[in-house]
Write a protein that holds these residues in place. Structure first.
Motif, PDB file in Angstrom:
ATOM      1  N   TRP A  50      -4.335  -0.486 -10.670  1.00  0.00           N
ATOM      2  CA  TRP A  50      -2.976  -0.292 -10.195  1.00  0.00           C
ATOM      3  C   TRP A  50      -2.940  -0.174  -8.673  1.00  0.00           C
ATOM      4  CZ3 TRP A  50       1.788  -0.953 -12.010  1.00  0.00           C
ATOM      5  CH2 TRP A  50       1.941  -1.118 -13.386  1.00  0.00           C
ATOM      6  N   GLY A  51      -3.999   0.386  -8.090  1.00  0.00           N
ATOM      7  CA  GLY A  51      -4.082   0.410  -6.632  1.00  0.00           C
ATOM      8  C   GLY A  51      -4.123  -1.000  -6.068  1.00  0.00           C
ATOM      9  N   ARG A  52      -4.910  -1.862  -6.712  1.00  0.00           N
ATOM     10  CA  ARG A  52      -4.984  -3.253  -6.278  1.00  0.00           C
ATOM     11  C   ARG A  52      -3.656  -3.971  -6.485  1.00  0.00           C
ATOM     12  NH1 ARG A  52     -10.870  -4.978  -8.889  1.00  0.00           N
ATOM     13  NH2 ARG A  52     -12.148  -3.640  -7.543  1.00  0.00           N
ATOM     14  N   LEU A  53      -2.982  -3.665  -7.580  1.00  0.00           N
ATOM     15  CA  LEU A  53      -1.688  -4.283  -7.851  1.00  0.00           C
ATOM     16  C   LEU A  53      -0.656  -3.910  -6.788  1.00  0.00           C
ATOM     17  CD1 LEU A  53      -1.539  -3.803 -11.722  1.00  0.00           C
ATOM     18  CD2 LEU A  53      -1.448  -6.002 -10.530  1.00  0.00           C
ATOM     19  N   PHE A  54      -0.694  -2.674  -6.315  1.00  0.00           N
ATOM     20  CA  PHE A  54       0.254  -2.258  -5.285  1.00  0.00           C
ATOM     21  C   PHE A  54      -0.036  -2.968  -3.966  1.00  0.00           C
ATOM     22  CE2 PHE A  54       1.781   1.137  -8.014  1.00  0.00           C
ATOM     23  CZ  PHE A  54       3.092   1.298  -7.581  1.00  0.00           C
ATOM     24  N   VAL A  55      -1.318  -3.165  -3.648  1.00  0.00           N
ATOM     25  CA  VAL A  55      -1.661  -3.915  -2.434  1.00  0.00           C
ATOM     26  C   VAL A  55      -1.152  -5.347  -2.546  1.00  0.00           C
ATOM     27  CG1 VAL A  55      -3.550  -4.843  -1.039  1.00  0.00           C
ATOM     28  CG2 VAL A  55      -3.682  -2.503  -1.911  1.00  0.00           C
ATOM     29  N   ALA A  56      -1.422  -5.994  -3.694  1.00  0.00           N
ATOM     30  CA  ALA A  56      -0.963  -7.362  -3.911  1.00  0.00           C
ATOM     31  C   ALA A  56       0.556  -7.443  -3.907  1.00  0.00           C
ATOM     32  CB  ALA A  56      -1.520  -7.894  -5.240  1.00  0.00           C
ATOM     33  N   VAL A 151      -5.084 -14.980  -1.758  1.00  0.00           N
ATOM     34  CA  VAL A 151      -6.537 -14.801  -1.646  1.00  0.00           C
ATOM     35  C   VAL A 151      -6.950 -13.458  -2.243  1.00  0.00           C
ATOM     36  CG1 VAL A 151      -8.459 -14.548  -0.037  1.00  0.00           C
ATOM     37  CG2 VAL A 151      -6.726 -16.314   0.356  1.00  0.00           C
ATOM     38  N   TYR A 152      -6.189 -12.411  -1.940  1.00  0.00           N
ATOM     39  CA  TYR A 152      -6.508 -11.080  -2.464  1.00  0.00           C
ATOM     40  C   TYR A 152      -6.426 -11.055  -3.981  1.00  0.00           C
ATOM     41  CZ  TYR A 152      -6.304  -6.044  -3.211  1.00  0.00           C
ATOM     42  OH  TYR A 152      -6.563  -4.765  -3.657  1.00  0.00           O
ATOM     43  N   MET A 153      -5.375 -11.653  -4.536  1.00  0.00           N
ATOM     44  CA  MET A 153      -5.213 -11.676  -5.993  1.00  0.00           C
ATOM     45  C   MET A 153      -6.348 -12.451  -6.654  1.00  0.00           C
ATOM     46  SD  MET A 153      -1.123 -12.330  -5.693  1.00  0.00           S
ATOM     47  CE  MET A 153      -0.845 -13.007  -7.338  1.00  0.00           C
ATOM     48  N   GLN A 171       2.529  -6.235 -11.460  1.00  0.00           N
ATOM     49  CA  GLN A 171       2.662  -6.388 -10.017  1.00  0.00           C
ATOM     50  C   GLN A 171       4.127  -6.386  -9.583  1.00  0.00           C
ATOM     51  OE1 GLN A 171      -0.038  -9.074  -8.066  1.00  0.00           O
ATOM     52  NE2 GLN A 171       1.499  -9.685  -6.578  1.00  0.00           N
ATOM     53  N   LEU A 172       5.000  -6.990 -10.372  1.00  0.00           N
ATOM     54  CA  LEU A 172       6.415  -6.970 -10.014  1.00  0.00           C
ATOM     55  C   LEU A 172       7.017  -5.571 -10.179  1.00  0.00           C
ATOM     56  CD1 LEU A 172       7.954 -10.357 -11.202  1.00  0.00           C
ATOM     57  CD2 LEU A 172       7.395  -9.591  -8.891  1.00  0.00           C
ATOM     58  N   PHE A 173       6.548  -4.801 -11.147  1.00  0.00           N
ATOM     59  CA  PHE A 173       6.997  -3.405 -11.246  1.00  0.00           C
ATOM     60  C   PHE A 173       6.532  -2.620 -10.027  1.00  0.00           C
ATOM     61  CE2 PHE A 173       7.748  -3.906 -15.925  1.00  0.00           C
ATOM     62  CZ  PHE A 173       9.044  -3.401 -15.935  1.00  0.00           C
ATOM     63  N   ALA A 174       5.299  -2.885  -9.583  1.00  0.00           N
ATOM     64  CA  ALA A 174       4.800  -2.225  -8.374  1.00  0.00           C
ATOM     65  C   ALA A 174       5.637  -2.633  -7.164  1.00  0.00           C
ATOM     66  CB  ALA A 174       3.333  -2.585  -8.147  1.00  0.00           C
ATOM     67  N   ALA A 175       6.006  -3.907  -7.099  1.00  0.00           N
ATOM     68  CA  ALA A 175       6.844  -4.382  -5.997  1.00  0.00           C
ATOM     69  C   ALA A 175       8.219  -3.730  -6.028  1.00  0.00           C
ATOM     70  CB  ALA A 175       6.974  -5.904  -6.068  1.00  0.00           C
ATOM     71  N   ALA A 176       8.776  -3.550  -7.230  1.00  0.00           N
ATOM     72  CA  ALA A 176      10.074  -2.881  -7.356  1.00  0.00           C
ATOM     73  C   ALA A 176       9.995  -1.452  -6.847  1.00  0.00           C
ATOM     74  CB  ALA A 176      10.542  -2.917  -8.812  1.00  0.00           C
ATOM     75  N   ALA A 177       8.903  -0.766  -7.168  1.00  0.00           N
ATOM     76  CA  ALA A 177       8.728   0.606  -6.703  1.00  0.00           C
ATOM     77  C   ALA A 177       8.622   0.656  -5.182  1.00  0.00           C
ATOM     78  CB  ALA A 177       7.478   1.216  -7.339  1.00  0.00           C
ATOM     79  N   LEU A 178       7.904  -0.299  -4.594  1.00  0.00           N
ATOM     80  CA  LEU A 178       7.752  -0.328  -3.137  1.00  0.00           C
ATOM     81  C   LEU A 178       9.085  -0.624  -2.451  1.00  0.00           C
ATOM     82  CD1 LEU A 178       4.373  -2.283  -2.747  1.00  0.00           C
ATOM     83  CD2 LEU A 178       4.768   0.140  -2.281  1.00  0.00           C
ATOM     84  N   THR A 179       9.813  -1.606  -2.978  1.00  0.00           N
ATOM     85  CA  THR A 179      11.074  -1.980  -2.334  1.00  0.00           C
ATOM     86  C   THR A 179      12.151  -0.915  -2.519  1.00  0.00           C
ATOM     87  OG1 THR A 179      11.704  -3.264  -4.305  1.00  0.00           O
ATOM     88  CG2 THR A 179      10.633  -4.450  -2.508  1.00  0.00           C
ATOM     89  N   ALA A 180      12.047  -0.117  -3.572  1.00  0.00           N
ATOM     90  CA  ALA A 180      13.012   0.969  -3.776  1.00  0.00           C
ATOM     91  C   ALA A 180      12.939   1.965  -2.617  1.00  0.00           C
ATOM     92  CB  ALA A 180      12.741   1.680  -5.101  1.00  0.00           C
ATOM     93  N   LEU A 181      11.762   2.106  -2.016  1.00  0.00           N
ATOM     94  CA  LEU A 181      11.593   3.028  -0.894  1.00  0.00           C
ATOM     95  C   LEU A 181      12.364   2.577   0.342  1.00  0.00           C
ATOM     96  CD1 LEU A 181       7.738   3.710  -1.211  1.00  0.00           C
ATOM     97  CD2 LEU A 181       9.625   5.118  -2.075  1.00  0.00           C
ATOM     98  N   THR A 182      12.688   1.276   0.419  1.00  0.00           N
ATOM     99  CA  THR A 182      13.377   0.759   1.607  1.00  0.00           C
ATOM    100  C   THR A 182      14.898   0.856   1.487  1.00  0.00           C
ATOM    101  OG1 THR A 182      13.557  -1.536   0.787  1.00  0.00           O
ATOM    102  CG2 THR A 182      11.498  -0.902   1.894  1.00  0.00           C
ATOM    103  N   LEU A 183      15.405   1.163   0.301  1.00  0.00           N
ATOM    104  CA  LEU A 183      16.853   1.171   0.101  1.00  0.00           C
ATOM    105  C   LEU A 183      17.592   2.147   1.018  1.00  0.00           C
ATOM    106  CD1 LEU A 183      17.131   0.769  -3.784  1.00  0.00           C
ATOM    107  CD2 LEU A 183      17.522  -0.954  -2.014  1.00  0.00           C
ATOM    108  N   PRO A 184      17.078   3.357   1.251  1.00  0.00           N
ATOM    109  CA  PRO A 184      17.802   4.260   2.163  1.00  0.00           C
ATOM    110  C   PRO A 184      17.920   3.715   3.578  1.00  0.00           C
ATOM    111  CG  PRO A 184      16.247   5.493   0.823  1.00  0.00           C
ATOM    112  CD  PRO A 184      15.934   4.039   0.601  1.00  0.00           C
TER     113      PRO A 184
END
Length: 289
Positions: A50-56, A151-153, A171-184
């Motif tokens: 999951w750490g790798r998925l968040f990086v990707a 390349v990383y993937m 990976q898309l769930f991880a991306a959703a979590a990351l982008t949710a942080l930018t909403l504010p």
């Protein structure tokens, strides 16, 4: 990549860049989750993967989606399409630097450059404005981010025992979590309920993000990062054909020539070494080991 640029610009009439990035990731994740459940596959387990998925997810989804949304506010679709098509070139350069592309075949290299030239002919950036500035820089950075992610993937996710549908969904769930942080920071603006813009958001999320991303993951697993990036050269061809058939858009001789050049270039990148040469190379590598 490429084919979703006009949709991005249409979707931005309804959502802000941060909102669009988050919506794409959520819709794509939900789409792939349905496919994952249909295939009776579970999401990956374990802190390391999951750490790798968040990086990707950061380099392949959250960052480039946001950069494209920013760039396309000031850059015309033709210029954006050409800049986006630099992903295969970035991927090859990164592969050479880190050693995953040890032997660059001249024909394959020529195919990459020829494919890019075909994309330039199709989009004709000299007919558009907005080719300089921060918007253009953001799109180039997004294309490079895609290449880093591919390349990383290829090195850290595929071929490790997890099904590609499980990996792409996670990976898309991880991306959703990351982008949710930018909403504010830019995603709390009122949504413009413009029908065409909202329809574009849905298409981008389900098809251009969810389905396309899973197919890209499969190509990375089967063919490698550079070949997966090269497929991006075909997206303008598909975009032009669909635009002509569905939307009645113009189809000029210049576009036809550009499409032919792209197809020839992609064909050159698919060139395989003769069996005898491949066997000899493998034996030499075994001796060196």
């Amino acid at each position: 990549m490429g084919v979703d640029i006009p949709l991005d610009q249409l979707a931005l009439t309804a959502l802000s860049p941060a909102q669009l990035t988050f919506a794409r990731c959520v819709l794509g994740a939900l789409t792939l989750m349905a496919l994952c459940l249909g295939a009776r596959q579970r999401l990956p387990r374990g802190r390391e993967i999951w750490g790798r998925l968040f990086v990707a997810a950061f380099f392949c989804n959250a960052l480039p989606f946001f950069l494209f949304s920013i760039g396309e506010q000031s850059v015309d679709s033709g210029v954006a399409g050409v800049l986006n098509a630099t992903t295969p070139l970035w991927s090859l350069l990164i592969g050479i630097v880190i050693g995953t592309e040890r032997a660059v075949d001249p024909v394959r290299l020529g195919g990459l450059l020829l494919g890019f030239a075909g994309v330039v002919v199709i989009f004709a950036p000299w007919q558009h404005a907005g080719s300089v500035g921060w918007g253009a820089f953001a799109i180039v950075a997004a294309a490079a981010s895609y290449a880093i992610a591919f390349v990383y993937m290829g090195r850290n996710l595929v071929g490790k025992g997890a099904a590609t549908i499980s990996l792409s969904t996670a990976q898309l769930f991880a991306a959703a979590a990351l982008t949710a942080l930018t909403l504010p920071a830019g995603g709390l603006a009122p949504v413009q309920a413009e029908p065409r813009g909202l329809i574009a958001v849905i298409i981008l999320g389900i098809f251009a993000t969810g389905i396309t991303f899973h197919l890209t993951f499969r190509i990375i697993a089967d063919e490698g990062a550079t070949n997966a990036a090269t497929v991006g050269y075909l997206l303008p061809v598909v975009s032009v054909v669909l635009g002509a058939i569905v939307l009645g858009e113009g189809f000029s001789v210049r576009v036809a020539v550009g499409m032919a050049v792209v197809l020839i270039g992609v064909g050159m990148t698919r060139r395989r070494k003769p069996a005898l040469e491949t066997s000899r190379t493998t034996k030499e590598e075994d001796v060196l080991r």
